[in-house]
Design a protein around this motif. Structure first.
Motif, PDB file in Angstrom:
ATOM      1  N   ALA A 146       0.844  -1.315  -0.090  1.00 16.89           N
ATOM      2  CA  ALA A 146       0.154  -0.201   0.004  1.00 16.89           C
ATOM      3  C   ALA A 146       0.874   1.430   0.002  1.00 16.89           C
ATOM      4  O   ALA A 146       0.474   2.309   0.088  1.00 16.89           O
ATOM      5  CB  ALA A 146      -0.950   0.081   1.216  1.00 16.89           C
ATOM      6  N   SER A 147       2.465   1.178  -0.210  1.00 19.51           N
ATOM      7  CA  SER A 147       3.041   2.212  -0.095  1.00 19.51           C
ATOM      8  C   SER A 147       3.049   3.038  -1.429  1.00 19.51           C
ATOM      9  O   SER A 147       3.037   2.550  -2.409  1.00 19.51           O
ATOM     10  CB  SER A 147       4.312   1.900   0.478  1.00 19.51           C
ATOM     11  OG  SER A 147       5.045   1.177  -0.503  1.00 19.51           O
ATOM     12  N   THR A 148       3.090   4.337  -1.137  1.00 17.59           N
ATOM     13  CA  THR A 148       3.099   5.242  -2.170  1.00 17.59           C
ATOM     14  C   THR A 148       4.489   5.681  -2.591  1.00 17.59           C
ATOM     15  O   THR A 148       5.409   5.195  -1.592  1.00 17.59           O
ATOM     16  CB  THR A 148       2.374   6.307  -1.990  1.00 17.59           C
ATOM     17  OG1 THR A 148       2.818   7.221  -1.046  1.00 17.59           O
ATOM     18  CG2 THR A 148       0.789   6.140  -1.754  1.00 17.59           C
ATOM     19  N   ILE A 149       5.085   6.393  -3.638  1.00 20.71           N
ATOM     20  CA  ILE A 149       6.170   6.706  -3.854  1.00 20.71           C
ATOM     21  C   ILE A 149       6.741   7.497  -2.569  1.00 20.71           C
ATOM     22  O   ILE A 149       7.769   7.535  -2.268  1.00 20.71           O
ATOM     23  CB  ILE A 149       6.643   7.382  -5.165  1.00 20.71           C
ATOM     24  CG1 ILE A 149       6.021   6.479  -6.491  1.00 20.71           C
ATOM     25  CG2 ILE A 149       7.695   8.176  -5.268  1.00 20.71           C
ATOM     26  CD1 ILE A 149       6.261   6.952  -7.728  1.00 20.71           C
ATOM     27  N   THR A 150       5.812   8.374  -2.422  1.00 18.08           N
ATOM     28  CA  THR A 150       6.205   9.400  -1.196  1.00 18.08           C
ATOM     29  C   THR A 150       6.320   8.717   0.064  1.00 18.08           C
ATOM     30  O   THR A 150       7.341   9.125   0.922  1.00 18.08           O
ATOM     31  CB  THR A 150       5.235  10.647  -0.910  1.00 18.08           C
ATOM     32  OG1 THR A 150       3.985   9.848  -1.177  1.00 18.08           O
ATOM     33  CG2 THR A 150       5.211  11.785  -2.203  1.00 18.08           C
ATOM     34  N   MET A 151       5.750   7.750   0.497  1.00 20.95           N
ATOM     35  CA  MET A 151       5.808   6.776   1.550  1.00 20.95           C
ATOM     36  C   MET A 151       7.201   6.056   1.680  1.00 20.95           C
ATOM     37  O   MET A 151       7.588   5.779   2.519  1.00 20.95           O
ATOM     38  CB  MET A 151       4.742   5.882   1.888  1.00 20.95           C
ATOM     39  CG  MET A 151       3.424   6.690   2.177  1.00 20.95           C
ATOM     40  SD  MET A 151       1.873   5.594   1.960  1.00 20.95           S
ATOM     41  CE  MET A 151       2.227   4.449   3.546  1.00 20.95           C
ATOM     42  N   GLN A 152       7.794   5.672   0.228  1.00 19.75           N
ATOM     43  CA  GLN A 152       8.640   4.715   0.309  1.00 19.75           C
ATOM     44  C   GLN A 152      10.134   5.984   0.549  1.00 19.75           C
ATOM     45  O   GLN A 152      10.936   5.374   0.980  1.00 19.75           O
ATOM     46  CB  GLN A 152       8.953   4.183  -1.198  1.00 19.75           C
ATOM     47  CG  GLN A 152       8.083   3.118  -1.512  1.00 19.75           C
ATOM     48  CD  GLN A 152       7.783   2.467  -2.909  1.00 19.75           C
ATOM     49  OE1 GLN A 152       8.855   2.708  -3.541  1.00 19.75           O
ATOM     50  NE2 GLN A 152       6.925   2.193  -3.333  1.00 19.75           N
ATOM     51  N   VAL A 153       9.981   6.938   0.008  1.00 19.37           N
ATOM     52  CA  VAL A 153      10.935   7.931   0.085  1.00 19.37           C
ATOM     53  C   VAL A 153      10.932   8.362   1.687  1.00 19.37           C
ATOM     54  O   VAL A 153      12.103   8.560   2.288  1.00 19.37           O
ATOM     55  CB  VAL A 153      10.631   9.158  -0.581  1.00 19.37           C
ATOM     56  CG1 VAL A 153      11.772  10.324  -0.366  1.00 19.37           C
ATOM     57  CG2 VAL A 153      11.170   8.961  -2.298  1.00 19.37           C
TER      58      VAL A 153
END
Length: 153
Positions: A146-153
């Motif tokens: 469920a992670s977004t690109i912003t959550m991964q960064v």
């Protein structure tokens, strides 16, 4: 039971008529919302306590924020000859650093489409994606991210 107890079987009809003894359904009509409100407050406090303990445990293991602002990817060591011809590259990761402005828009949109289709519609955390992945993990669909690109960064 004493004669002064209005709820006992020996209470007089006058004391029951005056309203000093309430019927059982009326007592529960008053008590039920109070009990539910108390359970709600207890649940809220236990949730806050759980989040607080989770943050207290996780906080010492969080990375420093400077690592996000001063990002330096692993670059291979490149060996050049005297006339600037590349002789070899050494390192685990062989990459060329490319600023975001130099990446074509079609490539940026392709990465967003495959990684985070709602990138421009959420503020960094895609709550719908988190709920969807949580429900899928409890169901038979298997594990989903469920992670977004912003959550991964």
């Amino acid at each position: 039971m004493s004669d002064s107890d209005p709820s006992g079987p020996t209470s007089s009809p006058a004391s029951r008529a005056s309203g000093s003894a309430r019927p059982w359904w009326r007592q529960w009509f008053i008590r039920a919302p109070l009990i539910l409100a108390g359970l709600g407050v207890a649940g809220l406090l236990s949730g806050v306590l759980l989040v607080g303990v989770g943050l207290a445990v996780a906080y010492p293991n969080l990375p420093d924020v400077k690592g996000l602002t001063d990002y330096r990817p692993k670059m291979p060591m490149r060996v050049y000859s005297a006339d600037q011809v590349l002789i070899g590259e050494f390192g685990e990761e062989k990459r060329n650093f490319l600023p975001i402005k130099d990446i074509p828009p079609v490539m940026r949109n392709a990465v967003l489409a495959i990684e985070d289709a709602r990138f421009y519609r959420h503020g960094g955390v895609d709550f719908l994606g988190v709920i969807r992945a949580g429900l899928a993990n409890f169901g038979e669909a298997g594990s989903q991210g469920a992670s977004t690109i912003t959550m991964q960064v």
